[in-house]
Motif scaffolding. Sequence first.
Motif, PDB file in Angstrom:
ATOM      1  N   LYS A  88      42.408  16.255 109.496  1.00 15.16           N
ATOM      2  CA  LYS A  88      42.153  16.701 110.868  1.00 15.16           C
ATOM      3  C   LYS A  88      43.074  17.843 111.307  1.00 15.16           C
ATOM      4  N   GLU A  89      44.209  18.001 110.653  1.00 16.45           N
ATOM      5  CA  GLU A  89      45.101  19.120 110.967  1.00 16.45           C
ATOM      6  C   GLU A  89      44.432  20.453 110.650  1.00 16.45           C
ATOM      7  N   LEU A  90      43.516  20.455 109.680  1.00 15.47           N
ATOM      8  CA  LEU A  90      42.841  21.696 109.304  1.00 15.47           C
ATOM      9  C   LEU A  90      41.982  22.241 110.432  1.00 15.47           C
ATOM     10  N   SER A  91      41.444  21.378 111.264  1.00 18.77           N
ATOM     11  CA  SER A  91      40.545  21.824 112.327  1.00 18.77           C
ATOM     12  C   SER A  91      41.288  22.380 113.536  1.00 18.77           C
ATOM     13  N   LYS A  92      42.585  22.182 113.584  1.00 17.60           N
ATOM     14  CA  LYS A  92      43.327  22.589 114.776  1.00 17.60           C
ATOM     15  C   LYS A  92      43.453  24.095 114.929  1.00 17.60           C
ATOM     16  N   ASN A  93      43.749  24.825 113.876  1.00 22.08           N
ATOM     17  CA  ASN A  93      43.984  26.260 114.025  1.00 22.08           C
ATOM     18  C   ASN A  93      43.337  27.072 112.906  1.00 22.08           C
ATOM     19  N   ASN A  94      42.333  26.510 112.236  1.00 22.19           N
ATOM     20  CA  ASN A  94      41.681  27.208 111.134  1.00 22.19           C
ATOM     21  C   ASN A  94      40.209  27.435 111.422  1.00 22.19           C
ATOM     22  N   LEU A  95      39.703  28.513 110.855  1.00 22.15           N
ATOM     23  CA  LEU A  95      38.277  28.808 110.864  1.00 22.15           C
ATOM     24  C   LEU A  95      37.793  28.720 109.423  1.00 22.15           C
ATOM     25  N   VAL A  96      36.517  28.440 109.243  1.00 23.57           N
ATOM     26  CA  VAL A  96      35.937  28.382 107.906  1.00 23.57           C
ATOM     27  C   VAL A  96      34.966  29.551 107.780  1.00 23.57           C
ATOM     28  N   PHE A  97      35.214  30.414 106.806  1.00 24.31           N
ATOM     29  CA  PHE A  97      34.368  31.584 106.581  1.00 24.31           C
ATOM     30  C   PHE A  97      33.660  31.460 105.241  1.00 24.31           C
ATOM     31  N   PHE A  98      32.351  31.796 105.231  1.00 25.50           N
ATOM     32  CA  PHE A  98      31.640  31.927 103.969  1.00 25.50           C
ATOM     33  C   PHE A  98      32.344  32.963 103.110  1.00 25.50           C
ATOM     34  N   THR A  99      32.479  32.708 101.821  1.00 26.79           N
ATOM     35  CA  THR A  99      32.961  33.726 100.891  1.00 26.79           C
ATOM     36  C   THR A  99      31.905  34.042  99.835  1.00 26.79           C
ATOM     37  N   GLY A 100      30.874  33.207  99.764  1.00 22.49           N
ATOM     38  CA  GLY A 100      29.788  33.474  98.821  1.00 22.49           C
ATOM     39  C   GLY A 100      28.646  32.512  98.987  1.00 22.49           C
ATOM     40  N   ILE A 101      27.461  33.004  98.689  1.00 22.60           N
ATOM     41  CA  ILE A 101      26.248  32.182  98.677  1.00 22.60           C
ATOM     42  C   ILE A 101      25.529  32.504  97.378  1.00 22.60           C
ATOM     43  N   GLU A 102      25.271  31.470  96.587  1.00 25.18           N
ATOM     44  CA  GLU A 102      24.634  31.664  95.285  1.00 25.18           C
ATOM     45  C   GLU A 102      23.449  30.718  95.135  1.00 25.18           C
ATOM     46  N   ILE A 141      11.669  15.368 101.117  1.00 28.24           N
ATOM     47  CA  ILE A 141      11.159  16.495 100.331  1.00 28.24           C
ATOM     48  C   ILE A 141      12.209  17.607 100.373  1.00 28.24           C
ATOM     49  N   LEU A 142      12.593  18.081  99.207  1.00 25.20           N
ATOM     50  CA  LEU A 142      13.587  19.145  99.114  1.00 25.20           C
ATOM     51  C   LEU A 142      13.012  20.437  99.695  1.00 25.20           C
ATOM     52  N   VAL A 143      13.692  20.994 100.707  1.00 27.70           N
ATOM     53  CA  VAL A 143      13.204  22.224 101.342  1.00 27.70           C
ATOM     54  C   VAL A 143      14.098  23.424 101.056  1.00 27.70           C
ATOM     55  N   ALA A 144      15.370  23.204 100.693  1.00 30.76           N
ATOM     56  CA  ALA A 144      16.273  24.317 100.405  1.00 30.76           C
ATOM     57  C   ALA A 144      17.464  23.812  99.595  1.00 30.76           C
ATOM     58  N   THR A 145      18.011  24.707  98.764  1.00 30.50           N
ATOM     59  CA  THR A 145      19.215  24.410  97.990  1.00 30.50           C
ATOM     60  C   THR A 145      20.098  25.651  97.945  1.00 30.50           C
ATOM     61  N   SER A 146      21.383  25.432  97.733  1.00 33.54           N
ATOM     62  CA  SER A 146      22.299  26.557  97.567  1.00 33.54           C
ATOM     63  C   SER A 146      23.653  26.066  97.075  1.00 33.54           C
ATOM     64  N   ASP A 147      24.318  26.910  96.299  1.00 30.22           N
ATOM     65  CA  ASP A 147      25.736  26.775  96.055  1.00 30.22           C
ATOM     66  C   ASP A 147      26.390  27.783  96.981  1.00 30.22           C
ATOM     67  N   PHE A 148      27.487  27.404  97.590  1.00 26.58           N
ATOM     68  CA  PHE A 148      28.161  28.339  98.483  1.00 26.58           C
ATOM     69  C   PHE A 148      29.655  28.057  98.468  1.00 26.58           C
ATOM     70  N   SER A 149      30.410  29.076  98.820  1.00 28.49           N
ATOM     71  CA  SER A 149      31.856  28.910  98.877  1.00 28.49           C
ATOM     72  C   SER A 149      32.344  29.335 100.248  1.00 28.49           C
ATOM     73  N   ALA A 150      33.481  28.765 100.622  1.00 24.61           N
ATOM     74  CA  ALA A 150      34.055  29.038 101.935  1.00 24.61           C
ATOM     75  C   ALA A 150      35.566  28.970 101.831  1.00 24.61           C
ATOM     76  N   MET A 151      36.192  29.633 102.785  1.00 21.95           N
ATOM     77  CA  MET A 151      37.648  29.684 102.804  1.00 21.95           C
ATOM     78  C   MET A 151      38.164  29.317 104.191  1.00 21.95           C
ATOM     79  N   LEU A 152      39.211  28.521 104.219  1.00 25.77           N
ATOM     80  CA  LEU A 152      39.894  28.227 105.488  1.00 25.77           C
ATOM     81  C   LEU A 152      40.837  29.385 105.788  1.00 25.77           C
ATOM     82  N   VAL A 153      40.728  29.907 107.015  1.00 25.34           N
ATOM     83  CA  VAL A 153      41.566  31.031 107.422  1.00 25.34           C
ATOM     84  C   VAL A 153      42.238  30.666 108.735  1.00 25.34           C
ATOM     85  N   ASN A 154      43.546  30.861 108.807  1.00 25.86           N
ATOM     86  CA  ASN A 154      44.265  30.622 110.033  1.00 25.86           C
ATOM     87  C   ASN A 154      43.672  31.496 111.145  1.00 25.86           C
TER      88      ASN A 154
END
Length: 159
Positions: A88-102, A141-154
């Motif tokens: 829960k400390e991560l949610s206090k002052n961090n944002l999550v940004f996409f770094t890739g969608i595959e 029923i499967l409607v979408a799939t993806s691998d994706f990456s994200a980064m926590l940024v202060n």
Amino acid sequence: MILKNNDGNPIELGHNEIIDLIPHRHPFLLIDKITDIDLGKSVTGIKSVTYNEPFFLGHFPSYPVMPGVFILESMAQTAASLVSYGDKELSKNNLVFFTGIEKAKFRKPVIPGCILYLKVNILTNKRHLYKFNGEAFVNNILVATSDFSAMLVNQDKAK
């Protein structure tokens, strides 16, 4: 192991708990509930898709379809909720940004009235960089799939 409450039922997080975990707000909060929490491993997000979604005004007025990028964003918000719930400390002052969608694939349209189940698994994580696999289902029923990456940024350093 899926987290359970004192009654032995899987823990479910609603709107108020979700907004304590991630910074997204209406109209861009794209998940309504979190369930099946397996810390450090997997989670399921739920989105009830209604005709009142702001994107349906233009996508497409005569045949409303949820844009694929919003399905991916729903997966990402589900993933961010899992990471933040685990620490829960991560949610206090961090944002999550996409770094890739595959490998994003969209198999069936998601329309008003659908209930979208977003099943997300953590594939890897190194410090503040995560890689996930997501699958979206409507009526099992499967409607979408993806691998994706994200980064926590202060948040202060993101400016």
